[in-house]
Design a protein around this motif. Structure first.
Motif, short mmCIF file in Angstrom:
data_model
loop_
_atom_site.label_atom_id
_atom_site.label_comp_id
_atom_site.label_asym_id
_atom_site.label_seq_id
_atom_site.Cartn_x
_atom_site.Cartn_y
_atom_site.Cartn_z
N GLU A 31 0.80 -0.95 -0.13
CA GLU A 31 0.03 0.06 -0.11
C GLU A 31 0.84 1.24 -0.01
N LEU A 32 2.12 0.96 0.09
CA LEU A 32 3.11 2.30 0.26
C LEU A 32 4.35 1.78 -0.34
N ALA A 33 5.13 2.29 -1.24
CA ALA A 33 6.54 2.07 -1.77
C ALA A 33 7.39 3.22 -1.07
N VAL A 34 8.54 2.85 -0.70
CA VAL A 34 9.76 3.83 -0.37
C VAL A 34 10.54 3.77 -1.38
N VAL A 35 10.92 4.65 -2.05
CA VAL A 35 11.90 4.66 -3.27
C VAL A 35 13.07 5.61 -2.64
N LEU A 36 14.21 4.97 -2.57
CA LEU A 36 15.52 5.68 -2.01
C LEU A 36 16.15 6.17 -3.22
N VAL A 37 16.82 7.24 -2.78
CA VAL A 37 17.75 8.09 -3.71
C VAL A 37 18.93 8.69 -2.77
N ASP A 38 20.17 8.26 -3.61
CA ASP A 38 21.54 8.80 -3.12
C ASP A 38 21.53 10.22 -3.34
N ALA A 39 21.43 11.30 -2.30
CA ALA A 39 21.49 12.40 -2.40
C ALA A 39 22.87 12.93 -3.28
N ARG A 40 23.86 12.06 -3.33
CA ARG A 40 24.91 12.55 -4.25
C ARG A 40 24.63 12.36 -5.68
N ASN A 41 23.70 11.47 -6.00
CA ASN A 41 23.49 11.10 -7.37
C ASN A 41 22.20 11.72 -7.84
N GLY A 42 21.30 11.89 -7.15
CA GLY A 42 20.02 12.47 -7.49
C GLY A 42 19.08 11.41 -8.13
N VAL A 43 17.93 11.74 -8.87
CA VAL A 43 17.28 10.94 -9.70
C VAL A 43 17.91 10.26 -10.96
N VAL A 44 18.09 9.14 -10.67
CA VAL A 44 18.65 8.45 -11.89
C VAL A 44 17.82 7.39 -12.62
N GLU A 45 18.29 6.83 -13.60
CA GLU A 45 17.31 5.83 -14.44
C GLU A 45 16.57 4.76 -13.77
N GLN A 46 17.45 4.00 -12.97
CA GLN A 46 16.74 3.14 -12.01
C GLN A 46 15.59 3.49 -11.14
N THR A 47 15.77 4.91 -10.67
CA THR A 47 14.65 5.66 -9.95
C THR A 47 13.57 5.69 -10.56
N ARG A 48 13.52 6.08 -12.01
CA ARG A 48 12.56 6.33 -12.70
C ARG A 48 11.77 5.07 -12.94
N ARG A 49 12.73 3.88 -13.09
CA ARG A 49 11.98 2.58 -13.20
C ARG A 49 11.42 2.32 -12.02
N HIS A 50 11.72 2.15 -11.08
CA HIS A 50 11.19 1.92 -9.76
C HIS A 50 9.83 2.82 -9.59
N ALA A 51 9.80 3.97 -9.96
CA ALA A 51 8.65 4.85 -9.85
C ALA A 51 7.69 4.33 -10.74
N ALA A 52 8.14 3.77 -11.83
CA ALA A 52 7.13 3.43 -12.99
C ALA A 52 6.45 2.08 -12.66
N VAL A 53 7.35 1.26 -11.93
CA VAL A 53 6.66 -0.02 -11.50
C VAL A 53 5.61 0.24 -10.24
#
Length: 447
Positions: A121-143
Motif C-alpha cells: 500500500e506504500l512504496a519507499v523509493v530511495l535516492v542517493d543524495a549525491r546522485n539524485g534521480v537516476v534511471e533506476q529511480t524512474r524505473r522503480h517509480a514506473a513499477v
C-alpha cells in the motif's frame, strides 16, 4: 446473531491497522540499511538477531553493526553486499503493524520488485543524495505506478554526505515528484534522511532543522490505509465447500474462503459467477460465531438461501455490482520466469481460487521502463519484461479491472508442465496505455 454497527466496524478496523510497504532504489542507495535502522531504532529486533549481525559485521572488518544484514539474509547477498531477493520482515509499533518487503535494486531483478510491491500500500523509493534521480529511480517509480501503489515516499538518503544541504534535497524532491505525478502516482511524500546515522528515520534529525515534515516511521504510522467499505465492491472467492452431513445439520452447505474486498451482509442478494445464478445470503460464520456482516480480509463461511451448484473457484458477489465474465483476457503482465512467454503458448491462468486452461493469443507490445516507450509485436516476453498480452481461456472468468481491485483484477500465468509461475498479470486498463501517453504528450514523443 451478533450485530455490528458501522461505527463499531470502523473502530475494529482502526484498532488492527496493518500497513504493507516495500522499499526500492538503486544498488547501494541504502535500502537494507534503512530497513535495518527502522527495525533497530523501533526496538523490533531480538537480542540474538543483533548479536548475529554484530558478529557478521566483525568478520567483514566493520567496527559498528551493519544494520543492512538484518534484511540481507542470503549468504550470496552478504558476500556481495547487495540485495538479490525480496526480504520480508514483520514488526509492530504501538500505533500500527507492518509487513515490509526489501526489494532488489538491480535491473535484472525487476521481477522481484514487482513481487514485493504487488500487495504493498506504500512504496519507499530511495535516492542517493549525491546522485539524485537516476534511471533506476524512474524505473522503480514506473513499477509503483504500474502496480497502482497508492502512496509513494521519496527517501533522499545519505544527506550526511552532502552536508545536510536543503537545496540538494529540494531539487531531487521536485524532479522526482514531477516525474511520478506524470505517471499517475496519487500521493508522493519526500523525506530527507541518513539511514546510516539515523537522521529522520525514527527520530527527527538535529542536523536538518529546516525540514518540518514527519520522519519515515511517523509517516508509516500515520499514512491512511483505505478501509472504506462503502467504496469497495464485495468479492468472495469460494475456497472450499463444507458438507458435514451430520444428524443435527443434514442439509448444511457452507462456502468457505477469504473475503477479497468489501463486505458481505446477511440478507443481501448475491450472484454466483461464472454460472450467473442468484440467491440471498442466509448466514455468515466468522471464527465459529454467527455474524450479520463480515469484511475483507476476514476468512468466513457463507450459507445461501438456495441450494446451488457451487464449487471451489466460483465467485460470490452482490447482484448489483457483480463483475462481468469473459474468456478473452487483455492485461499487462510482468514476466517472471527464465523461460520466455510466446504467442500460441498453452498455459494455466490462476485467478483467486480458480485455475483454468488458456492460450496466449497475442503479445501486442512490450514496455521499456527506461524511457516508457512501447515496442509493438515483440513476439515473446523474457524475464523481467513488462508487456501487454491477450489470452483466451477455456472457461469464463469473473475478472475486475486491476484499477478497481488489485486482488480480483490480478492473476498468474503458470506452466502446465511443471507448475512454474510464468507471469503476473493485471487485467483491464494498462499502466502503459495511460502513463506512456501522458509522458509522450508532455515530451513530444512519437510512437
Amino acid at each position: 446473531m451478533t450485530t455490528t454497527t458501522g461505527t463499531g466496524l470502523t473502530e475494529q478496523l482502526s484498532a488492527t491497522t496493518l500497513l504493507r510497504f516495500a522499499t526500492a532504489g538503486s544498488v547501494d542507495d541504502g535500502k537494507s540499511t534503512l530497513v535495518g535502522r527502522l527495525l533497530h531504532d523501533s526496538k523490533s529486533i531480538l537480542t540474538d538477531q543483533l548479536e548475529a549481525v554484530e558478529a557478521a559485521s566483525l568478520k567483514r572488518g566493520q567496527e559498528a553493526p551493519d544494520l543492512a544484514l538484518l534484511t540481507d539474509g542470503l549468504r550470496a547477498e552478504r558476500e556481495q553486499g547487495i540485495t538479490i531477493d525480496v526480504a520480508y520482515r514483520y514488526f509492530a509499533t504501538t500505533r500500527r503493524r507492518f509487513i515490509l518487503a526489501d526489494t532488489p535494486g538491480h535491473v535484472q531483478y525487476t521481477r522481484n520488485m514487482v513481487t514485493g510491491a504487488s500487495t504493498a500500500e506504500l512504496a519507499v523509493v530511495l535516492v542517493d543524495a549525491r546522485n539524485g534521480v537516476v534511471e533506476q529511480t524512474r524505473r522503480h517509480a514506473a513499477v509503483a505506478a504500474l502496480l497502482r501503489v497508492p502512496h509513494v515516499v521519496l527517501a533522499v538518503n545519505k544527506m550526511d554526505l552532502v552536508e545536510y544541504a536543503e537545496p540538494v534535497f529540494a531539487a531531487i524532491a521536485e524532479e522526482f515528484t514531477a516525474y511520478a505525478a506524470s505517471l499517475g502516482v496519487p500521493e508522493i511524500t519526500a523525506i530527507p534522511i541518513s539511514a546510516l546515522a539515523g537522521d529522520n528515520v525514527v527520530e527527527p534529525s538535529a542536523n536538518m532543522d529546516w525540514y518540518g515534515g514527519p520522519t519515515v516511521l511517523e509517516h508509516l504510522e500515520t499514512v491512511p490505509v483505505s478501509h472504506d467499505l462503502a467504496s469497495c465492491k464485495a468479492r468472495f472467492p469460494v475456497q472450499y465447500v463444507i458438507r458435514p452431513q451430520t444428524a443435527e445439520h443434514p442439509d448444511y452447505r457452507g462456502y468457505a474462503g477469504q473475503i477479497a474486498s468489501g463486505a458481505l451482509r446477511v440478507g443481501e442478494a448475491v450472484t454466483v459467477l461464472p454460472s450467473g445464478r442468484t440467491s440471498t445470503i442466509s448466514g455468515i460464520d466468522a471464527l465459529g460465531e454467527a455474524v450479520d456482516i463480515a469484511w475483507a480480509p476476514q476468512s468466513v463461511t457463507v450459507t445461501l438461501a438456495d441450494d446451488l451448484d457451487i464449487s471451489r473457484g466460483d465467485l460470490i458477489a452482490p447482484s448489483g455490482s457483480a463483475p462481468r465474465t469473459t474468456q478473452d483476457v487483455e492485461a499487462t503482465v510482468c514476466h517472471v520466469a527464465d523461460q520466455p512467454l510466446t504467442v500460441g503458448q498453452r498455459v494455466l491462468l490462476k485467478h483467486t481460487t480458480r485455475t483454468v486452461k488458456a492460450i496466449v493469443k497475442e503479445i501486442p507490445s512490450r514496455l521499456t521502463l527506461d524511457d516508457l516507450s512501447q515496442h509493438p509485436d515483440p513476439g515473446q516476453l523474457v524475464a523481467n519484461d513488462i508487456g501487454r498480452v491477450k489470452v483466451r481461456t477455456a472457461e469464463p472468468l469473473a475478472l475486475d479491472a486491476y484499477r478497481d481491485s488489485r486482488r480480483t483484477g490480478s492473476f498468474l500465468l503458470i506452466d502446465p508442465a511443471d507448475g512454474t509461475t510464468l507471469a503476473a498479470g493485471m487485467a483491464g486498463d494498462s499502466f502503459a496505455a495511460e502513463a506512456v501517453k501522458t509522458v509522450a504528450d508532455d515530451e513530444g514523443w512519437d510512437f
